[in-house]
Design a protein around this motif. Structure first.
Motif, PDB file in Angstrom:
ATOM      1  N   GLU A 139       0.859  -1.180   0.000  1.00 21.71           N
ATOM      2  CA  GLU A 139       0.000   0.000   0.000  1.00 21.71           C
ATOM      3  C   GLU A 139       0.893   1.226   0.000  1.00 21.71           C
ATOM      4  O   GLU A 139       2.005   1.204   0.542  1.00 21.71           O
ATOM      5  CB  GLU A 139      -0.912  -0.007   1.224  1.00 21.71           C
ATOM      6  CG  GLU A 139      -1.773  -1.257   1.357  1.00 21.71           C
ATOM      7  CD  GLU A 139      -2.411  -1.360   2.732  1.00 21.71           C
ATOM      8  OE1 GLU A 139      -3.082  -0.399   3.143  1.00 21.71           O
ATOM      9  OE2 GLU A 139      -2.221  -2.392   3.393  1.00 21.71           O
ATOM     10  N   ALA A 140       0.411   2.322  -0.574  1.00 22.20           N
ATOM     11  CA  ALA A 140       1.243   3.511  -0.770  1.00 22.20           C
ATOM     12  C   ALA A 140       1.783   4.054   0.551  1.00 22.20           C
ATOM     13  O   ALA A 140       2.973   4.369   0.661  1.00 22.20           O
ATOM     14  CB  ALA A 140       0.443   4.587  -1.509  1.00 22.20           C
TER      15      ALA A 140
ATOM     16  N   THR B  34       4.308   1.575   2.106  1.00 20.77           N
ATOM     17  CA  THR B  34       5.541   1.542   1.316  1.00 20.77           C
ATOM     18  C   THR B  34       6.395   2.773   1.588  1.00 20.77           C
ATOM     19  O   THR B  34       7.625   2.692   1.707  1.00 20.77           O
ATOM     20  CB  THR B  34       5.215   1.449  -0.184  1.00 20.77           C
ATOM     21  OG1 THR B  34       4.476   0.247  -0.432  1.00 20.77           O
ATOM     22  CG2 THR B  34       6.478   1.435  -1.017  1.00 20.77           C
TER      23      THR B  34
ATOM     24  N   THR C  28      -3.916  -2.399  -7.852  1.00 25.87           N
ATOM     25  CA  THR C  28      -3.249  -1.399  -7.002  1.00 25.87           C
ATOM     26  C   THR C  28      -2.038  -1.993  -6.307  1.00 25.87           C
ATOM     27  O   THR C  28      -0.953  -1.376  -6.260  1.00 25.87           O
ATOM     28  CB  THR C  28      -4.236  -0.853  -5.951  1.00 25.87           C
ATOM     29  OG1 THR C  28      -5.342  -0.253  -6.616  1.00 25.87           O
ATOM     30  CG2 THR C  28      -3.562   0.173  -5.058  1.00 25.87           C
TER      31      THR C  28
ATOM     32  N   GLN D  99       2.133  -1.194  -6.484  1.00 20.21           N
ATOM     33  CA  GLN D  99       2.970  -0.935  -5.315  1.00 20.21           C
ATOM     34  C   GLN D  99       4.106  -1.954  -5.201  1.00 20.21           C
ATOM     35  O   GLN D  99       5.226  -1.600  -4.808  1.00 20.21           O
ATOM     36  CB  GLN D  99       2.127  -0.959  -4.041  1.00 20.21           C
ATOM     37  CG  GLN D  99       1.257   0.264  -3.849  1.00 20.21           C
ATOM     38  CD  GLN D  99       2.066   1.549  -3.806  1.00 20.21           C
ATOM     39  OE1 GLN D  99       3.123   1.614  -3.174  1.00 20.21           O
ATOM     40  NE2 GLN D  99       1.574   2.575  -4.481  1.00 20.21           N
TER      41      GLN D  99
ATOM     42  N   THR E 243       6.888  -0.821  -7.262  1.00 20.92           N
ATOM     43  CA  THR E 243       7.608   0.264  -6.582  1.00 20.92           C
ATOM     44  C   THR E 243       8.521  -0.294  -5.505  1.00 20.92           C
ATOM     45  O   THR E 243       9.665   0.157  -5.349  1.00 20.92           O
ATOM     46  CB  THR E 243       6.612   1.254  -5.954  1.00 20.92           C
ATOM     47  OG1 THR E 243       5.781   1.807  -6.978  1.00 20.92           O
ATOM     48  CG2 THR E 243       7.334   2.371  -5.221  1.00 20.92           C
TER      49      THR E 243
END
Length: 410
Positions: free
Chosen positions: A217-218, A221, A261, A265, A268
């Motif tokens: 999750e943003a 992370t 989603t 992530q 990333t």
């Protein structure tokens, strides 16, 4: 002896990861102790065993401990607390308030570290798996030995000398109780020495590594990236990133959206941590509680491996000093930091490095103490500080002595 520290943002599954890792080691014949310093006390619930401050059998080759910092505090700090409490009570402070005021800030973290040191030194286990508190508390825990040792080494000797000088006069004036007795100073000396041992133990990458747990999750992370940088600042090496609770793709729109989603992530995460392995663990249909469920987590996380060697390449020493022309270059790894948040300043024989809200005081090697800072920069995930010889502190060459004939002619 190997020590594995497991940390992450609260609620991401670090306790599950710790317990699964410990079970995998034990199942492979490694004598393992899993400890929790998290005040939430969830390790015993995850293992399905009631835990105390004494090692409790969980499975063959596996024992577990919930560190009781209160009991250790009473055993280690009681003498200091009694003196401080008496001093405050003599000044009119109510006893219950005096007791609260005499608790040293951070003492629970100190005692948790000393518990790890004691268990490691016992020789009873081949591996220690430490289920740490959430990241903010863990970073404070790992920075504490070096920071507190720095304070005690610099401030404490001055205070002790002053106490010895003033105590005779205070006794004559009837205020001898206001000067700490030697027992208090001895307790602080012992604490400083113990913390030095802890730092040597945890700061050795051949002994201690960190495993960082996150969910894709943003927000999580972003915190994991900052934690990765802070761990490097304090000299700790991350050998594995665990991406937990990955939702499998499905036919319904809700799962499709979450899977897309999380996939973004995960990309990333893999790009952020470079050569450090990233292993994904799915969102289980049921809560992984008890040895059988935890072994299933371990199978997904480690495959057939023993859970110690993750395949992460050695990143080398966190701090290196190398020749640079007529001077030297100090290099410190600070991955993922933003250029504007990295600051370094020299203070005497030390370099104070600040990254975001974290700070470390680094004692300069002897080769740099007689040099001047000639400049610095941060690029490619590395702080670089250049040092040049100080002409005023450079050793002077002795003048050649004249020969006898020259001296006689003069």
């Amino acid at each position: 002896m190997r020590i594995v520290l497991v940390t992450g943002k609260g609620g991401v599954g670090k306790t599950t990861t710790s317990a699964a890792t410990a079970l995998r080691l034990a199942d492979r014949g490694v004598r393992t102790l899993v400890l929790s310093t998290d005040s939430a006390h969830s390790l015993g619930d995850t293992l399905g065993v009631a835990l105390t401050d004494a090692p409790t059998d969980v499975a063959p080759n596996l024992q577990a401990v919930q560190v009781d910092t209160q009991r250790r505090f009473e055993a280690a700090w009681l003498g200091v607390q009694e003196w401080l409490g008496g001093l405050l009570a003599g000044g009119g402070v109510a006893p219950i308030i005096a007791e609260e005021l005499t608790v040293l800030p951070g003492i629970e973290e100190v005692l948790a570290l000393l518990a790890v040191r004691d268990h490691a030194a016992s020789g009873a286990w081949d591996a220690l798996v430490l289920d740490c508190a959430p990241t903010a508390e863990t970073l404070r825990l790992l920075a504490l030995p070096e920071a507190l040792r720095w304070y005690l080494d610099r401030v404490f000797p001055v205070q002790r000398r002053l106490a010895r000088s003033i105590r005779p006069l205070a006794m004559l004036l009837g205020r001898g109780e206001a000067i700490p007795p030697d027992e208090v100073f001895d307790a602080l000396v012992t604490l400083a020495d113990d913390l030095g041992e802890v730092r040597l133990l945890l700061g050795d990458p051949s002994v201690t590594t960190v495993r960082l747990v996150l969910t894709p999750e943003a927000v999580v992370t972003a915190e994991a990236r900052r934690t990765f940088t802070a761990l490097a600042l304090y000299g700790y090496e991350v050998d594995l990133v665990v991406a937990n609770r990955v939702i499998p793709a499905g036919d319904d729109p809700w799962r499709q959206a979450w899977a897309a989603t999380q996939a973004e992530q995960l990309q990333t995460v893999r790009e952020s941590f470079g050569a450090v392995p990233v292993r994904a663990v799915p969102y289980w249909a049921g809560e992984p509680v008890g040895p059988d469920a935890l072994r299933e987590v371990a199978d997904t996380l480690y495959g057939d491996g023993p859970a110690l060697d993750t395949g992460a390449p050695a990143s080398g020493p966190p701090l290196v000093v190398e020749p640079d022309g007529d001077g030297h270059l100090l290099r410190m790894r600070l991955p993922l930091a933003e250029r504007g948040e990295v600051h370094a300043v020299r203070a005497g024989d030390e370099l104070v490095v600040t990254v975001g809200g974290h700070r470390r005081i680094v004692a300069l090697p002897l080769t740099l103490r007689a040099s001047l800072v000639a400049g610095g920069s941060y690029r490619d995930g590395e702080l670089r500080v250049r040092f040049r010889p100080d002409p005023e502190r450079a050793p002077r060459r002795p003048r050649p002595r004249p020969r006898r004939s020259e001296a006689a002619d003069g």
